[in-house]
Design a protein around this motif. Structure first.
Motif, PDB file in Angstrom:
ATOM      1  N   ARG A  52       0.834  -1.207   0.000  1.00 48.90           N
ATOM      2  CA  ARG A  52       0.000   0.000   0.000  1.00 48.90           C
ATOM      3  C   ARG A  52       0.866   1.254   0.000  1.00 48.90           C
ATOM      4  NH1 ARG A  52      -4.382   1.902   4.621  1.00 48.90           N
ATOM      5  NH2 ARG A  52      -5.107   3.751   3.507  1.00 48.90           N
ATOM      6  N   PHE A  53       1.943   1.231   0.788  1.00 47.97           N
ATOM      7  CA  PHE A  53       2.833   2.396   0.794  1.00 47.97           C
ATOM      8  C   PHE A  53       3.435   2.640  -0.593  1.00 47.97           C
ATOM      9  CE2 PHE A  53       7.241   3.837   0.764  1.00 47.97           C
ATOM     10  CZ  PHE A  53       7.073   5.134   1.188  1.00 47.97           C
ATOM     11  N   LEU A  54       3.916   1.569  -1.235  1.00 44.04           N
ATOM     12  CA  LEU A  54       4.549   1.710  -2.546  1.00 44.04           C
ATOM     13  C   LEU A  54       3.561   2.243  -3.586  1.00 44.04           C
ATOM     14  CD1 LEU A  54       6.651  -1.591  -2.601  1.00 44.04           C
ATOM     15  CD2 LEU A  54       7.517   0.745  -2.330  1.00 44.04           C
ATOM     16  N   GLN A  55       2.271   1.951  -3.406  1.00 42.20           N
ATOM     17  CA  GLN A  55       1.261   2.428  -4.347  1.00 42.20           C
ATOM     18  C   GLN A  55       0.879   3.881  -4.082  1.00 42.20           C
ATOM     19  OE1 GLN A  55      -1.680  -0.579  -3.547  1.00 42.20           O
ATOM     20  NE2 GLN A  55      -1.069  -1.851  -5.274  1.00 42.20           N
ATOM     21  N   GLU A  56       0.780   4.244  -2.794  1.00 40.49           N
ATOM     22  CA  GLU A  56       0.257   5.566  -2.437  1.00 40.49           C
ATOM     23  C   GLU A  56       1.320   6.545  -1.930  1.00 40.49           C
ATOM     24  OE1 GLU A  56      -2.931   5.012   0.288  1.00 40.49           O
ATOM     25  OE2 GLU A  56      -4.015   3.607  -1.003  1.00 40.49           O
ATOM     26  N   ARG A  57       2.455   6.006  -1.514  1.00 40.34           N
ATOM     27  CA  ARG A  57       3.558   6.821  -0.976  1.00 40.34           C
ATOM     28  C   ARG A  57       3.124   7.625   0.254  1.00 40.34           C
ATOM     29  NH1 ARG A  57       8.538   5.057  -2.740  1.00 40.34           N
ATOM     30  NH2 ARG A  57       8.069   3.864  -4.604  1.00 40.34           N
ATOM     31  N   LYS A  58       2.316   6.977   1.073  1.00 44.14           N
ATOM     32  CA  LYS A  58       1.884   7.575   2.339  1.00 44.14           C
ATOM     33  C   LYS A  58       1.967   6.511   3.430  1.00 44.14           C
ATOM     34  CE  LYS A  58      -1.383  10.785   0.160  1.00 44.14           C
ATOM     35  NZ  LYS A  58      -2.816  11.156   0.018  1.00 44.14           N
TER      36      LYS A  58
END
Length: 462
Positions: free
Chosen positions: A266-272
């Motif tokens: 999820r982080f790699l997709q949204e960068r959050k």
């Protein structure tokens, strides 16, 4: 073509079909080792034999001395066989178009005929100086034992290619996955990605996913808010936030628990990121580099690693060879480690004995560079004198035949293989074989006698 050497650096090949002009030029340029050729075939033979640094050539050569087709054909062949050789084309005073065409093909310069030897020799001398500078640059490049990445010592072609790959991808935001056995230098290469990137002024943070218990790893990576769990007495940012604008290295990514794999994806997709116990999504700009010694494709098959995460992490995959697959690197690294640890421990000047080097080269090093480093460090501490032996290393003595490493023997074997190969290809034609090998027929006969090579009975000597 063979590599140039100083003995051949002043060889000048003169290609001219007029015998009188040949003599005049050889006399005018007597400060060089001038060799002569009168047509294309003899010029190529002399080029192979003498490897001249500079060539002067007339475009009008037999069998069409009044045309230029043979001259241009020779020019193209010279540049293909010896691209570093400087070719000076001699043309008629009113033949500027062909002179420009020759330079366009790769000739170093052109000169009009008839010429003044004093002026032509200046051009020849400039050509020699340029050739010498280029050869010196090549020598300097080939004698560099380290790579472009600081701290990485190698002469292995595969590792040098990896270094070039790291340099190419460093200034992108592509996620890099480093694959290799433990101790092969994955963290060193990950630091190379960071140091060669535009993020080098920011933080590089490394975390080993296999070394931290699962219940602590999430808080280490993503941080937590005050009161999120027992002992969370203050707000604490995670590694992703700490590496903002920099690089985060996730070592042993194959051991990342399933629950955290989903959160990382999820982080790699949204960068959050969202801290444990928090509700705010925090934007983070971080370059992710990961590494593992495991076969992630097998882990995907058995369901322990997410396929979608693998493809997010594996935008650039770098396979790092084991130390045993890098010929010569073990001893090269060993010498460097000896110097480093001797200096750190104030042991003075220390070196490896021949039996120690042979033992190092003969050992398989299952622990790779890390095992070698620890072995050398222990030997530097334990050695009684300033010479480290195989016994100091704790390795078995290897009986190595140093004669097999003698350059004369290596050269003889290479020459023998070349002679046999060429004689086979030209069906025993001595004249043709000598031309291809770039030697005279008497020299070829000497080589055949020395190595006990018989000319193919079916070949016709000419």
């Amino acid at each position: 073509m063979a590599e140039s050497n100083p003995e051949k650096a002043r060889v000048l090949l003169i290609v001219e079909d007029d015998p009188a002009l040949q003599k005049q030029m050889k006399w005018a340029f007597d400060s060089y080792e001038a060799v002569l050729a009168s047509d294309r075939e003899s010029a190529i033979a002399q080029l192979r034999r003498h490897e001249p640094a500079v060539v002067t050539m007339d475009l009008g050569l037999p069998p069409e001395p009044d045309g230029v087709s043979e001259g241009f054909r020779l020019l193209e062949e010279i540049l293909a066989l010896a691209p570093d050789t400087k070719v000076i084309v001699l043309t008629g005073q009113h033949d500027r178009d062909n002179a420009v065409r020759a330079v366009g093909l790769g000739a170093y310069d052109f000169f009009g005929k008839p010429f003044e030897p004093e002026l032509l020799v200046l051009t020849i001398e400039r050509a020699f100086r340029l050739y010498d500078l280029q050869q010196e640059n090549k020598r300097l490049l080939t004698t560099q034992t380290g790579s472009a990445l600081g701290g990485l010592i190698t002469r292995d072609a595969g590792m040098l290619r990896i270094c070039r790959t790291i340099e190419k991808v460093a200034n992108t935001n592509a996620t890099v996955m480093l694959l290799g056995q433990s101790g092969t230098g994955k963290e060193l290469l990950s630091r190379g990605v960071h140091e060669k990137s535009s993020r080098k002024a920011e933080r590089f943070i490394a975390i080993n996913c296999a070394a931290i218990p699962e219940n602590l790893l999430e808080s280490e990576l993503f941080g937590y808010e005050r009161g999120a769990f027992t002992g969370a007495v203050k707000q604490t940012p995670g590694k992703f936030e700490l590496a903002h604008k920099g690089t985060l290295f996730l070592d042993e990514i194959g051991d990342l628990p399933q629950a955290l794999q989903a959160k990382l994806l999820r982080f790699l997709q949204e960068r959050k990121v969202e801290r444990i116990g928090g509700r705010e999504e925090i934007p983070v700009d971080v370059r992710v580099v990961c590494a593992t010694h495991q076969d992630l494709r097998l882990r995907i098959k058995d369901g322990s690693f997410r396929e979608d995460l693998f493809y997010r992490l594996a935008e650039i995959i770098v396979d790092i060879p084991a130390l045993s697959e890098r010929p010569g690197d073990a001893s090269l690294l060993a010498h460097a480690f000896v110097q480093r640890f001797a200096q750190e421990m104030k042991r003075g000047s220390m070196s490896l004995t021949d039996d120690a080097v042979a033992a190092i080269e003969g050992h398989n090093w299952p622990g790779n560079v890390r095992e070698l480093e620890n072995c050398i460090k222990r030997a530097v501490i334990m050695a009684d004198g300033n010479r480290i032996t195989a016994d100091d290393l704790g390795l078995d003595v290897v009986e190595e035949d140093f004669a097999a490493l003698n350059l004369r023997h290596v050269r003889d074997e290479a020459e023998k293989r070349a002679v046999v190969c060429v004689l086979s290809r030209v069906n025993g034609n001595i004249a043709r074989a000598a031309e291809v090998l770039g030697v005279s027929r008497p020299t070829l006969y000497d080589l055949m006698n020395r190595f006990g090579i018989r000319k193919d009975a079916g070949g016709a000597e000419q």
